[in-house]
Enzyme design. Structure first.
Site, PDB file in Angstrom:
ATOM      1  N   ASP A  84      51.933 -34.330  38.944  1.00  0.00           N
ATOM      2  CA  ASP A  84      50.877 -33.357  39.238  1.00  0.00           C
ATOM      3  C   ASP A  84      51.390 -31.929  39.360  1.00  0.00           C
ATOM      4  OD1 ASP A  84      48.946 -35.279  39.171  1.00  0.00           O
ATOM      5  OD2 ASP A  84      48.791 -35.532  41.338  1.00  0.00           O
ATOM      6  N   ARG A 109      52.580 -36.257  46.358  1.00  0.00           N
ATOM      7  CA  ARG A 109      52.762 -34.869  45.931  1.00  0.00           C
ATOM      8  C   ARG A 109      53.659 -34.074  46.882  1.00  0.00           C
ATOM      9  NH1 ARG A 109      47.615 -31.792  43.661  1.00  0.00           N
ATOM     10  NH2 ARG A 109      49.359 -30.681  42.712  1.00  0.00           N
ATOM     11  N   ARG A 155      41.535 -32.223  52.042  1.00  0.00           N
ATOM     12  CA  ARG A 155      42.966 -31.989  51.903  1.00  0.00           C
ATOM     13  C   ARG A 155      43.479 -31.028  52.985  1.00  0.00           C
ATOM     14  NH1 ARG A 155      44.893 -33.508  46.820  1.00  0.00           N
ATOM     15  NH2 ARG A 155      43.738 -35.343  46.120  1.00  0.00           N
ATOM     16  N   HIS A 184      38.845 -30.241  46.487  1.00  0.00           N
ATOM     17  CA  HIS A 184      39.467 -28.936  46.716  1.00  0.00           C
ATOM     18  C   HIS A 184      38.404 -27.860  46.559  1.00  0.00           C
ATOM     19  CE1 HIS A 184      43.950 -29.975  45.692  1.00  0.00           C
ATOM     20  NE2 HIS A 184      43.773 -29.914  46.996  1.00  0.00           N
ATOM     21  N   CYS A 278      43.110 -25.188  38.326  1.00  0.00           N
ATOM     22  CA  CYS A 278      44.178 -26.035  38.864  1.00  0.00           C
ATOM     23  C   CYS A 278      45.511 -25.771  38.156  1.00  0.00           C
ATOM     24  CB  CYS A 278      43.802 -27.502  38.714  1.00  0.00           C
ATOM     25  SG  CYS A 278      42.518 -28.060  39.849  1.00  0.00           S
TER      26      CYS A 278
END
Length: 290
Positions: A84, A109, A155, A184, A278
């Site tokens: 990612d 992550r 998150r 997000h 992103c």
């Protein structure tokens, strides 16, 4: 014989404002290690194959588009085992030359935060802050002229908002996300120019929705179809708005407001739950006089 009074002519619709593009400094990461080998958001399904060559070709088109628009694009190398890392926006937040690193909620992550901070240390950034609380970079921290808009609910931890305010010296507006598909903030809201934004109201808790209406009464509103096409995961330079090609209704609204929407296809990277924004971290320089 009396004549009927003439009807007043309708006032012409106001012309959209004149938009101006401003060159940006951006950080991106080629998807050389990209795959979907785990699921940490509703868009990820390890059972669905990813075409790595197509993902790279789509990313390269976005990279070349930014260069053609006059932006400076720097690159960080993707590390093995971190598929990612291509979603560079999550790696940090950079405002006025100050860097606040990311601290990821998911173990898959976690190592990305250190990798991105190593890049900043190696590239001349001197005011770098290791985060104390969970924040996922520009995924949840979006900067407009008057505020830093801070998403939470899935998150980034609410405790991070005070840390963000202390690091950057700007007021932080917490916005609670309630739809897991928009996990997000940058999947549900985009900054277009100054304090002009676009967002999908249904992605937000009612009090956050009311706050957005009050702070941004002229915001552009995205419907469910365009939001689910990740149309709000967009990058604007004040004139050109790069967004997913599938968000056709949003593109029409942007054009009506004087923006130049540019549709791109990042369908392979969407399999990981990301799109244009992103893949793009903005490196904001210190303001003049600082």
């Amino acid at each position: 014989m009396k004549t009927a009074p003439a009807r007043p002519e309708a006032a012409p619709a106001p012309a959209p404002p004149v938009r101006r593009a401003r060159a940006r400094r951006l950080l991106m990461c080629r998807p050389t290690t990209f795959e979907v080998s785990y699921a940490i958001n509703p868009w990820m399904d390890p059972a669905v194959p990813v075409d790595a060559a197509l993902a790279t070709a789509q990313w390269e088109r976005l990279y070349r588009l930014y260069l053609a628009l006059g932006h400076q694009v720097e690159l960080i190398e993707a590390l093995p085992g971190l598929p990612d890392m291509v979603y560079a926006a999550n790696g940090a937040t950079v405002v006025d030359g100050k860097v606040l690193g990311a601290r990821f909620r998911n173990a898959e992550r976690a190592a990305e935060g250190a990798a991105y901070l190593d890049w900043f240390r190696a590239h001349g950034f001197t005011e770098i802050h290791d985060p104390l609380h969970i924040n996922e970079g520009e995924g949840d921290l979006l900067t407009c002229d008057s505020f830093i808009l801070a998403g939470w609910g899935f998150r980034t931890a609410p405790e991070a908002h005070r840390e963000v305010e202390a690091v950057f010296g700007r007021p932080v507006i917490p916005l609670e996300l309630v739809d897991p598909r928009f996990y997000h903030l940058d999947t549900a809201l985009a900054v277009l120019d100054g304090d002009e934004i676009m967002y999908h109201p249904e992605a937000f808790e009612p009090r956050s929705r009311a706050l957005l209406r009050r702070l941004f009464p002229d915001a552009l509103l995205a419907d469910r179809a365009d939001a689910e096409a990740f149309g709000l995961n967009a990058m604007s330079d004040g004139l050109n708005v790069v967004l997913p090609r599938a968000a056709e209704g949003l593109a029409r609204q942007l054009a009506e407001r004087g923006f130049n929407p540019i549709g791109v296809d990042l369908s392979e990277l969407l399999k990981g739950g990301g799109n244009v924004k992103c893949c793009t971290l903005e490196l904001r320089a210190p303001a003049l006089g600082q």
